[in-house]
Design an enzyme around this catalytic site. Structure first.
Site, short mmCIF file in Angstrom:
data_model
loop_
_atom_site.label_atom_id
_atom_site.label_comp_id
_atom_site.label_asym_id
_atom_site.label_seq_id
_atom_site.Cartn_x
_atom_site.Cartn_y
_atom_site.Cartn_z
NE ARG A 12 -1.25 2.43 2.92
CZ ARG A 12 -0.69 3.51 3.42
NH1 ARG A 12 -0.55 4.59 2.70
NH2 ARG A 12 -0.22 3.50 4.66
CG ASP A 13 3.15 4.27 3.11
OD1 ASP A 13 3.08 5.17 2.26
OD2 ASP A 13 3.43 4.48 4.29
CG HIS A 205 2.92 4.39 9.22
ND1 HIS A 205 2.59 3.36 8.38
CD2 HIS A 205 3.40 5.38 8.42
CE1 HIS A 205 2.83 3.72 7.13
NE2 HIS A 205 3.33 4.94 7.12
CG HIS A 207 7.59 7.34 6.28
ND1 HIS A 207 7.24 7.86 5.06
CD2 HIS A 207 6.57 6.54 6.63
CE1 HIS A 207 6.06 7.38 4.70
NE2 HIS A 207 5.62 6.59 5.64
CB CYS A 238 3.38 10.69 2.24
SG CYS A 238 1.79 11.52 2.08
CG ASN A 247 6.90 3.29 4.19
OD1 ASN A 247 6.19 3.58 5.14
ND2 ASN A 247 6.53 3.48 2.93
#
Ligand code: ZN
Length: 306
Positions: A12-13, A205, A207, A238, A247
């Site tokens: 996803r990210d 979460h 990065h 992002c 990430n």
């Protein structure tokens, strides 16, 4: 041994922030290989309009595939109630809605101010509840915003309380922009836990935009965080936070946690082999990570056994 959940968010990210669209078959191979390496939770995609993010257009098909993998917790991101309905229809185990602590980022990202976002959250939570789906809220840009700069910690606490009231069952603090430092992670984790309850804030979460990702993990561990999101090869960032890339690298995170004696259930060597799938499917994308380059320490397995 303390059990720590490593949640893979790369599909996803990672994939949402790069231009090339990874073919569905390659995504399936990636997810299956990571699950086989012992990864127990994977965020497989996002229910956003395909026009906005064509990289995520096959999320429903991926959920169906991932649900067939024994024991895997299948998560998707949902930006709003419409996405929550699609996630419920697809049969996810859990959904996560991002709630940007920076109102400017929220308006730019999903075109909603804080009150509108809380309304949307309430509607999404109701859909999740109706289908007995776990409903998590990601407090994004909690450590700082590329548009607003510093984000007030009191504001994060206040918005977390409002999100809990709107139906959040679990929280993550998201360093969307890679601004967090370990002292801030400790402070904000304590404050939010004190406000919403110790067991409600489980996840970080992070990065690795400025290289502080693993230091921030250690700070989180010391404050009782039990779930860490990471992306294989550090893929992604992002798309709405300019300059924010990379990430936390799953391989480096697993090496550190396993070495420190935490139980992740993940076989690092099997995990390192999964990178080949990414390298083949996305030949032009840089993959990050120190452990993949250097390899585990000579006595790595002895350390885990000790
Ligand atoms: Zn992220």
């Amino acid at each position: 041994m303390t059990r720590i959940l490593v949640s893979e968010v790369g599909p996803r990210d990672g994939l949402q922030s790069i231009k090339p669209v990874m073919p569905l078959e390659a995504k399936k191979r990636w997810i299956a290989a990571e699950a086989a390496a012992g990864v127990q939770e994977i965020e497989v995609g996002s229910f956003v309009p395909p026009k906005l993010l064509p990289q995520m257009a096959d999320t429903a098909a991926l959920v169906e595939f991932a649900k067939g993998i024994d024991g895997l917790i299948v998560v998707t991101l949902v930006p709003n109630a419409k996405g929550a309905q699609l996630a419920a229809d697809a049969g996810v185990d859990a959904m996560s809605i991002p709630f940007s602590m920076s109102e400017t980022h929220s308006i730019k990202n999903v075109r909603r101010d804080h009150p509108a976002m809380l309304e949307e959250m309430r509607a999404a939570a109701a859909i999740a509840k109706e289908h007995s789906i776990h409903f998590a809220v990601g407090l994004s840009t909690a450590f700082g915003c590329t548009i607003e700069g510093a984000v007030s910690e009191d504001q994060v606490v206040r918005l977390a309380e409002q999100a809990a009231e709107a139906g959040a069952q679990e929280f993550s603090l998201s360093d969307t922009t890679g601004y967090a430092d370990p002292a801030q992670v400790r402070r904000l984790t304590r404050k939010v836990k004190a406000a919403v309850g110790d067991d409600m804030l489980t996840t970080l979460h992070l990065h690795n935009t400025r290289g502080l990702g693993l230091a921030n993990v250690v700070a989180g561990l010391e404050e009782g965080i039990t779930t860490f999101d990471a992306s294989l090869g550090g893929l992604g960032g992002c798309p709405f936070a300019p300059g924010a890339s990379g990430n936390l690298v799953t391989e480096d995170l697993v090496l550190m946690l396993n070495s420190m004696g935490y139980e992740t259930g993940i076989d690092l060597e099997a995990l390192l082999k999964v990178r080949r799938i990414l390298a083949e499917a996305l030949p032009d994308e840089p993959l990050y990570g120190f452990t993949p380059d250097a390899g585990p320490m000579l006595d790595y397995k002895a350390r885990i056994a000790a």
